[in-house]
Design an enzyme around this catalytic site. Structure first.
Site, PDB file in Angstrom:
ATOM      1  N   ASP A 250       4.288  12.684 100.060  1.00  0.00           N
ATOM      2  CA  ASP A 250       4.071  14.107 100.277  1.00  0.00           C
ATOM      3  C   ASP A 250       3.146  14.385 101.433  1.00  0.00           C
ATOM      4  OD1 ASP A 250       5.441  15.422  98.359  1.00  0.00           O
ATOM      5  OD2 ASP A 250       3.901  15.184  96.818  1.00  0.00           O
ATOM      6  N   LYS A 272       6.133  18.997 101.507  1.00  0.00           N
ATOM      7  CA  LYS A 272       6.419  20.422 101.519  1.00  0.00           C
ATOM      8  C   LYS A 272       5.190  21.161 102.012  1.00  0.00           C
ATOM      9  CE  LYS A 272       7.631  19.575  97.371  1.00  0.00           C
ATOM     10  NZ  LYS A 272       7.820  19.692  95.944  1.00  0.00           N
ATOM     11  N   GLY A 303       0.027  13.468  96.242  1.00  0.00           N
ATOM     12  CA  GLY A 303      -1.407  13.739  96.346  1.00  0.00           C
ATOM     13  C   GLY A 303      -1.983  14.012  94.967  1.00  0.00           C
ATOM     14  N   GLY A 304      -3.221  13.649  94.759  1.00  0.00           N
ATOM     15  CA  GLY A 304      -3.890  13.958  93.486  1.00  0.00           C
ATOM     16  C   GLY A 304      -3.251  13.256  92.313  1.00  0.00           C
ATOM     17  N   THR A 333      -7.301  14.026  90.462  1.00  0.00           N
ATOM     18  CA  THR A 333      -6.789  15.312  90.894  1.00  0.00           C
ATOM     19  C   THR A 333      -7.798  16.002  91.820  1.00  0.00           C
ATOM     20  OG1 THR A 333      -5.769  17.342  90.109  1.00  0.00           O
ATOM     21  CG2 THR A 333      -7.697  16.577  88.874  1.00  0.00           C
ATOM     22  N   MET A 385      -4.024  25.718  95.485  1.00  0.00           N
ATOM     23  CA  MET A 385      -3.109  26.515  96.318  1.00  0.00           C
ATOM     24  C   MET A 385      -3.580  27.966  96.394  1.00  0.00           C
ATOM     25  SD  MET A 385       0.349  24.952  94.615  1.00  0.00           S
ATOM     26  CE  MET A 385      -0.342  24.866  92.980  1.00  0.00           C
TER      27      MET A 385
HETATM   28  N1  SAH Z   1      -1.134  17.077  92.346  1.00  0.00           N
HETATM   29  C1  SAH Z   1      -2.207  17.545  93.168  1.00  0.00           C
HETATM   30  C2  SAH Z   1      -2.142  19.013  93.421  1.00  0.00           C
HETATM   31  C3  SAH Z   1      -0.937  19.464  94.158  1.00  0.00           C
HETATM   32  S1  SAH Z   1      -0.971  21.186  94.482  1.00  0.00           S
HETATM   33  C4  SAH Z   1      -3.540  17.164  92.544  1.00  0.00           C
HETATM   34  O1  SAH Z   1      -3.582  16.749  91.374  1.00  0.00           O
HETATM   35  O2  SAH Z   1      -4.552  17.281  93.209  1.00  0.00           O
HETATM   36  C5  SAH Z   1      -1.641  21.208  96.093  1.00  0.00           C
HETATM   37  C6  SAH Z   1      -3.026  21.795  96.094  1.00  0.00           C
HETATM   38  O3  SAH Z   1      -3.975  20.838  95.730  1.00  0.00           O
HETATM   39  C7  SAH Z   1      -3.497  22.253  97.447  1.00  0.00           C
HETATM   40  O4  SAH Z   1      -2.987  23.515  97.776  1.00  0.00           O
HETATM   41  C8  SAH Z   1      -4.983  22.305  97.246  1.00  0.00           C
HETATM   42  O5  SAH Z   1      -5.348  23.447  96.533  1.00  0.00           O
HETATM   43  C9  SAH Z   1      -5.214  21.122  96.350  1.00  0.00           C
HETATM   44  N2  SAH Z   1      -5.655  19.920  97.099  1.00  0.00           N
HETATM   45  C10 SAH Z   1      -5.050  18.735  97.146  1.00  0.00           C
HETATM   46  N3  SAH Z   1      -5.766  17.862  97.878  1.00  0.00           N
HETATM   47  C11 SAH Z   1      -6.857  18.517  98.285  1.00  0.00           C
HETATM   48  C12 SAH Z   1      -7.987  18.168  99.084  1.00  0.00           C
HETATM   49  N4  SAH Z   1      -8.138  16.942  99.585  1.00  0.00           N
HETATM   50  N5  SAH Z   1      -8.926  19.096  99.306  1.00  0.00           N
HETATM   51  C13 SAH Z   1      -8.799  20.337  98.805  1.00  0.00           C
HETATM   52  N6  SAH Z   1      -7.760  20.727  98.056  1.00  0.00           N
HETATM   53  C14 SAH Z   1      -6.802  19.840  97.795  1.00  0.00           C
END
Ligand code: SAH
Length: 460
Positions: A250, A272, A303-304, A333, A385
């Protein structure tokens, strides 16, 4: 080569430890783990060590050391804090032809103890030849991260089927191909995931079927890549990233994390952006199915955490329908990663009894959330987000009763070297930051815990 590497069978053999403190205890516990009978000689014996003696069925001699104490021993360890006694033990043991180790004195030893990675029956020993035990330990911790705990159980399973495989494949090359397939494929992963009986069943079937070893159906690893800092990956995430043939990743997966996937893996970007769905979700789901059916080990790197606003559930739903093996690896996360690196504890006994992860994603111009409950005191809100909807979020919370002076923080690119944290109060925050060039990804934290950052901020 300074030393001859070997593993010694100690079962029911008399092993003597001279010394009764913590160091002696640690060496003694290894002896007992290897099945040796532990005999201890020391002026004072700490309780943990006495317990080990009892457990192994040995004896304990409280008093001064004399050379008879080691008679009939197979192996001796000297671990007292008295150099003279240690030297004497070494001399006596050498004289009687008994293997001897003196802690921290390689010149007095006939054998030295390596740092070990224990995945019994698999055992990895690291030695610096007595030059730098600390270096050996550092190497050990690196290896610990790479070798799954389940390797021991896997070795046990393989051991039970070795003869059957030998009977089926006459040629060593065939057997090697068979085992390489088993040890790097879904059967091994089932063992690591704690599903040993399924692994055994699959292995049994593989041996029974007449076909030559084949790659068969692949599998999918749904892996949480964390918020950015590669140090925050789990051991399992790293291992699977390094074994996958194909990686679908991603936009939020950081370059540093991506750098850790296997060098020759095929990388496919399916990221995306907020309003611009580069690859529609159903196409990603479909791609995972197709690749796995072609026999690939596919890492779906997100991510996360894959199960937090990650649509991970939808992806594996399709895989489950198709009967494709998969596993899910949690990631840190963004809420936890960014909060930690911003010095904001998400809960605190004085300020916040709960924390809520909320989507701030605007759909068709509106943000349809339960503002009544979100506006309650004594909780922390974390908006994912939420950048585009920030003004709406602040206004709605105030309209629904949350104080305009409630602290708020925005963390941009949290946990990375580019992390930026902006703080303020709910009623003025949007105006203050709107011209500050804030870019995604950002996370928004609202609640009294944000104030703690003044004291607890530690990163950068
Ligand atoms: N699955 C991911 C979230 C996906 S939604 C998780 O658990 O973190 C995507 C949102 O995650 C972004 O719009 C932002 O709000 C947040 N996000 C992800 N990585 C980030 C980062 N390094 N710093 C700040 N916000 C982050």
């Amino acid at each position: 080569m300074e030393y001859f590497p070997a593993f010694i069978q100690l079962k029911n053999k008399k092993c003597v430890v001279v010394g009764g403190g913590g160091v002696a205890s640690r060496k003694a516990s290894l002896i007992v783990r290897a099945g040796g009978t532990l005999h201890v000689v020391a002026e004072n014996v700490e309780t943990a060590l006495s317990d080990l003696v009892e457990q192994s069925g040995g004896t304990q001699h409280v008093g001064t050391y004399d050379s008879e104490s080691i008679d009939g021993a197979y192996l001796v360890v000297a671990a007292t804090n008295d150099t003279k006694i240690n030297e004497q033990v070494s001399k006596d043991a050498h004289g009687k032809g008994i293997l001897v180790n003196v802690v921290d004195a390689p010149s007095l030893c006939s054998f030295i103890l390596p740092a070990i990675i224990d995945r019994s029956p698999v055992m990895i020993a690291v030695s610096s030849g007595g030059q730098s035990p600390v270096l050996a330990r550092l190497i050990r911790s690196k290896l610990e991260t790479l070798i799954p705990i389940g390797y021991g159980r896997l070795a046990g399973l393989v051991g039970r089927y070795r003869d059957a495989v030998k009977a089926k494949y006459a040629h060593i090359n065939e057997r090697r191909a068979f085992w390489e397939n088993v040890l790097q494929g879904p059967i091994a992963e089932l063992v690591f995931a704690g599903k040993e009986s399924s692994a055994e069943e699959m292995l049994g079937n593989l041996i029974k079927t007449e076909e030559a070893p084949c790659k068969g159906v692949g599998e999918v690893y749904l892996v949480g890549g964390g918020p950015g800092d590669p140090d925050l990956l789990t051991f399992r995430a790293l291992r699977l990233m390094q074994q996958a043939d194909v990686v679908l990743y991603d936009r939020l997966v950081s370059t540093e994390v991506l750098d850790l996937v296997r060098r020759d893996a095929t990388l496919i970007y399916v990221g995306k952006a907020r309003a611009d769905h580069a690859v529609p979700q159903d196409q990603i789901n479909e791609k995972l199915v197709t690749l796995a059916k072609q026999g690939h080990r596919v890492c779906r790197l997100k991510g996360g955490d894959p199960f937090i606003f990650g649509r991970g559930g939808e992806e594996i739903d399709r895989l489950a329908d198709e009967g494709i093996p998969f596993q899910v690896v949690p990631g840190i996360t963004a809420a936890s990663g960014c909060a930690s690196y911003a010095g904001i504890p998400l809960t605190h006994r004085d300020h916040s009894q709960s924390v809520r992860f909320v989507t701030g994603h605007i759909k068709e111009g509106s943000l349809d959330l339960d503002w009544e409950t979100l506006s309650k005191e004594k909780q922390t809100l974390v908006f994912y987000m939420g950048l585009v909807g920030l003004e709406k979020i602040c206004n709605q919370l105030i309209v629904h009763g949350l104080s305009g002076t409630t602290p708020i923080a925005l963390v941009q690119k949290g946990t990375t070297v580019d992390q930026r944290v902006l703080t303020g109060e709910l009623n003025t925050f949007y105006d203050e930051i709107k011209d500050q060039g804030v870019v995604a990804p950002t996370i928004i934290i609202i609640g009294n815990v944000v104030k703690l950052r003044e004291k607890l901020s530690w990163y950068r």
